[in-house]
Scaffold this active site. Structure first.
Site, PDB file in Angstrom:
ATOM      1  N   GLU A 182       0.826  -1.219   0.000  1.00  0.00           N
ATOM      2  CA  GLU A 182       0.000   0.000   0.000  1.00  0.00           C
ATOM      3  C   GLU A 182       0.858   1.267   0.000  1.00  0.00           C
ATOM      4  O   GLU A 182       0.548   2.248   0.679  1.00  0.00           O
ATOM      5  CB  GLU A 182      -0.968  -0.010   1.193  1.00  0.00           C
ATOM      6  CG  GLU A 182      -1.965  -1.160   1.143  1.00  0.00           C
ATOM      7  CD  GLU A 182      -3.031  -1.085   2.224  1.00  0.00           C
ATOM      8  OE1 GLU A 182      -2.871  -0.302   3.175  1.00  0.00           O
ATOM      9  OE2 GLU A 182      -4.036  -1.809   2.118  1.00  0.00           O
ATOM     10  N   GLU A 253      -6.739  -7.876  -0.751  1.00  0.00           N
ATOM     11  CA  GLU A 253      -7.341  -7.740   0.580  1.00  0.00           C
ATOM     12  C   GLU A 253      -8.815  -7.397   0.448  1.00  0.00           C
ATOM     13  O   GLU A 253      -9.172  -6.248   0.182  1.00  0.00           O
ATOM     14  CB  GLU A 253      -6.636  -6.651   1.408  1.00  0.00           C
ATOM     15  CG  GLU A 253      -5.239  -7.020   1.864  1.00  0.00           C
ATOM     16  CD  GLU A 253      -4.672  -6.005   2.856  1.00  0.00           C
ATOM     17  OE1 GLU A 253      -5.464  -5.205   3.425  1.00  0.00           O
ATOM     18  OE2 GLU A 253      -3.442  -6.014   3.058  1.00  0.00           O
TER      19      GLU A 253
END
Length: 716
Positions: A182, A253
């Protein structure tokens, strides 16, 4: 279970098992990952090896496989594996190779997210704190000291996997690896250096030649051949797509719940909502979905990040204890079976999208030979609707997607839950109400004269403790000469809790919360004329786990003063302070059995108004195989150990908006236990009553699955 469905799932399982018998070529195109020349739709589940135990791993993996999961995804936890530079630990719960080999033994694939920054609500984002002391280091940017250590650890893990022949290219189960995590969330803070770092990280990873693809999640500029992937709850709606037509749409995710913090409520995400967004992602050409988490587990010891509770993603399909969370587990199992049944057409057919109404749409996948799969979508949350598709009427439930594997018959609807809900059963096995069963050890409040570390300013806490303890004592000897006899002690802190003592008398405590960076303690104190001693215990409940310039983050006391009025005060901030890292009981390791005989434990005294006290008792292991948990509802705040192993922090006094603690039950893995004579040690900061603790077993009501409504056409 429907016999045809069972047959289909058996074939899928056998196909995966066979794939591990020889080296596998893992590539990809714009539609999916390609394993040995076959496109794949894959369902994955995150299970983190250190958040459970080796004894739990086989059952967790088996339940994931039973639920239709093809891949187990895990982070690699740098701070566990390299606690000091060049010193490595891969033992017990940290045994990554053993974990992956267990996955392989059960015929599943692995997605290995090396990072090595992971965030994951894990203290310091997974970085070992020694990294902070590397000269001139700036984390996660084009910085030579950071890149040196990051590359060293990444290479260490890759070489370990290669040595054990665990990559699919070697005949092992690892089909994907991840570098960074991320990064796009913070990339702008580093300007052009951030962009250079992304390029470097990708090149470094690919250069390690694992023989399988690399991914970067939430990284729209992931350099070729690294695949950019999506994280979130609605990637079918939010994902802008792969940054190249030659890359597949992967979802790394899909949050099955959300992490919980002390003072917060659990986030309940329904099985229907998860199924809707998974199906939408598949309908829009997604081909890999990972559930984060499939099993969350436990933040043992001090591993949770700032304010994060000890239980992790307890609302996942497999709860903290590894028990089925129904209907979530069963509903997703049905979805996986329905998707896999028609996966060939989904991967080979031509997709087209069309409108079925103002809030309704459809997707169809058709092959030249006539095979056809349809998804009929109702985006209206409030109403069910009837739509026409190929001259047939279909009733769509609110906010749902119907799957038609032959473009005629509905075999699955995301809002139609067939699995019976279950509930958790807590069965008391032992209480600890006898005063005679407990012993106590009173920790010591240090005074300034007893400290060796001194500074003429308030030191930053993390850099002082080096993450060896949650606790840092700030002590001061001062002369009091203000006009009032009961001034207000005013302390501003960027830590999480502050306990104040004046002349060894406890004044009180104040704490912050997850959503603010600092808090203020204001308490009246009684001081002596002349010399006084002030001792403030500053407490961290986990280190920060995210954000740019993590190495610059500040914790600990910011300012200290005594106030009689706005006009009259005594500023102590820049006085000469003495420091002690950790508590005496921590230094003595009173929680370890081998040290117990050397410690002077006393009979349990008055439990009211006790602060910084250690409690000890023993218990026998409950019969059976059900998971074991301590109910610590009567305690205040601290940490618990069983047979020398920390089962995590507890913070009962921090209530949520319903006036309840965020977590009362604390998992004690059976592998931590002996048949009898287990030693329980509690560090209580204040306000706890050990006499009301209970030992319990945890179970769920009988698992019931209903596949009778599922029927699949004879071919797809």
């Amino acid at each position: 279970m429907d016999k045809w469905l069972a047959f289909v799932m058996m074939l899928v399982s056998l196909k995966i098992m066979v794939s591990f018998s020889v080296k596998a070529d893992v590539t990809y195109d714009g539609r999916s990952l390609i394993i040995d020349g076959q496109r794949k739709i894959l369902f994955s589940g995150s299970i983190h090896y250190p958040r459970s135990t080796p004894q739990m791993w086989p059952d967790l993996i088996a339940k994931a496989k039973q639920g239709g999961v093809d891949v187990i995804q895990t982070y690699v936890f740098w701070n566990l594996h390299e606690p000091q530079p060049g010193e490595y630990d891969f033992s017990d719960r940290y045994d990554l190779v053993r974990f992956i080999k267990e996955i392989q033994a059960q015929g599943l694939y692995v997605c290995l997210r090396i990072g090595p920054f992971i965030e994951s609500e894990w203290t310091y984002g997974g970085f070992p704190f020694w990294l902070h002391d590397v000269p001139a280091i700036v984390y996660r940017t084009d910085n030579e000291p950071f890149k040196f250590h990051m590359q060293n650890f990444t290479t260490k893990i890759v070489n370990m996997m290669k040595a054990e022949e665990l990559y699919a290219s070697q005949g092992g189960p690892i089909i994907l690896s991840q570098v960074e995590n991320e990064y796009q969330n913070i990339q702008k803070a580093f300007g052009t250096a951030g962009s250079r770092y992304v390029q470097w990280a990708a090149k470094m990873a690919v250069g390690l030649q694992t023989g399988v693809p690399w991914i970067m999640c939430k990284q729209t500029d992931a350099p070729d051949p690294v695949i950019n992937t999506c994280n979130g709850m609605r990637c079918g709606e939010t994902f802008t797509g792969p940054n190249s037509p030659n890359k597949p749409a992967l979802w790394t995710e899909n949050w099955t719940s959300f992490y919980q913090v002390y003072g917060g409520l659990p986030y309940i995400r329904s099985a229907e909502d998860i199924a809707f967004h998974v199906t939408l992602f598949i309908a829009r050409n997604g081909s890999y979905v990972n559930y984060y988490m499939y099993h969350g587990g436990t933040n043992f010891g001090r591993t949770g990040s700032a304010y994060v509770i000890t239980a992790y993603y307890d609302q996942a399909p497999l709860d903290e204890y590894g028990l089925f969370r129904q209907p979530k587990w069963g509903h997703l199992k049905e979805l996986h079976a329905a998707i896999k049944f028609c996966s060939t057409t989904l991967l080979q057919g031509v997709q087209r999208n069309f409108s079925l109404g103002p809030l309704q749409e459809g997707y169809v996948f058709e092959e030249e030979k006539g095979e056809c799969v349809a998804f009929l979508i109702n985006n209206d949350r409030g109403s069910k609707v009837t739509v026409q598709f190929r001259n047939i009427s279909y009733e769509l439930l609110p906010k749902s997607i119907s799957i038609l594997p032959d473009c005629q018959k509905v075999t699955f609807n995301t809002a139609n839950v067939n699995t019976t809900s279950n509930r958790r059963i807590i069965s008391p096995r032992q209480n600890f109400s006898s005063v005679d069963d407990w012993e106590q050890f009173q920790d010591v409040i240090p005074n300034f004269d007893e400290t060796s570390l001194r500074s003429n300013s308030l030191l930053e806490q993390m850099n002082t403790t080096k993450d060896k303890s949650d606790y840092l004592w700030y002590t001061l000897r001062f002369e009091y000469n203000l006009s009032c006899s009961e001034p207000i002690l005013h302390v501003q802190s960027a830590a999480h809790v502050a306990h104040a003592f004046v002349n060894n008398t406890y004044i009180g405590a104040v704490h912050g919360n997850h959503d603010v960076k600092s808090f203020t303690l204001e308490l009246p104190v009684t001081v002596n004329e002349g010399t006084n001693n002030l001792s403030i215990l500053s407490v961290m409940v986990g280190l920060p786990d995210s954000g740019a310039f993590l190495e610059r983050r500040f914790a600990g006391l910011i300012s200290v003063e005594l106030r009689c009025s706005e006009e009259e005060s005594l500023n102590l901030t820049n006085s000469i302070w003495g420091y002690q890292v950790g508590l005496l009981g921590e230094q003595l390791e009173v929680y370890k059995e081998q040290n117990s005989s050397d410690i002077e434990w006393n009979q349990l005294g008055n439990i009211n108004n006790q602060t910084l006290i250690w409690y000890k008792t023993t218990f026998d292991t409950p019969e059976g195989d059900d998971p074991v948990a301590l109910d610590l509802s009567s305690m205040g705040k601290g940490e618990a150990w069983v047979n020398g192993q920390s089962i995590g922090r507890y913070w009962i006094l921090f209530h949520n908006s319903k006036g309840e603690p965020s977590q009362s039950l604390y998992h004690v893995p059976r592998s931590f236990l002996k048949d009898s004579g287990n030693v329980l040690v509690l560090l209580e900061e204040g306000g706890g009553n050990p006499l009301d603790i209970s030992l319990n077993t945890v179970s769920v009501t009988n698992l019931q699955e209903n596949f009778s409504k599922l029927s699949f056409p004879s071919s797809a």
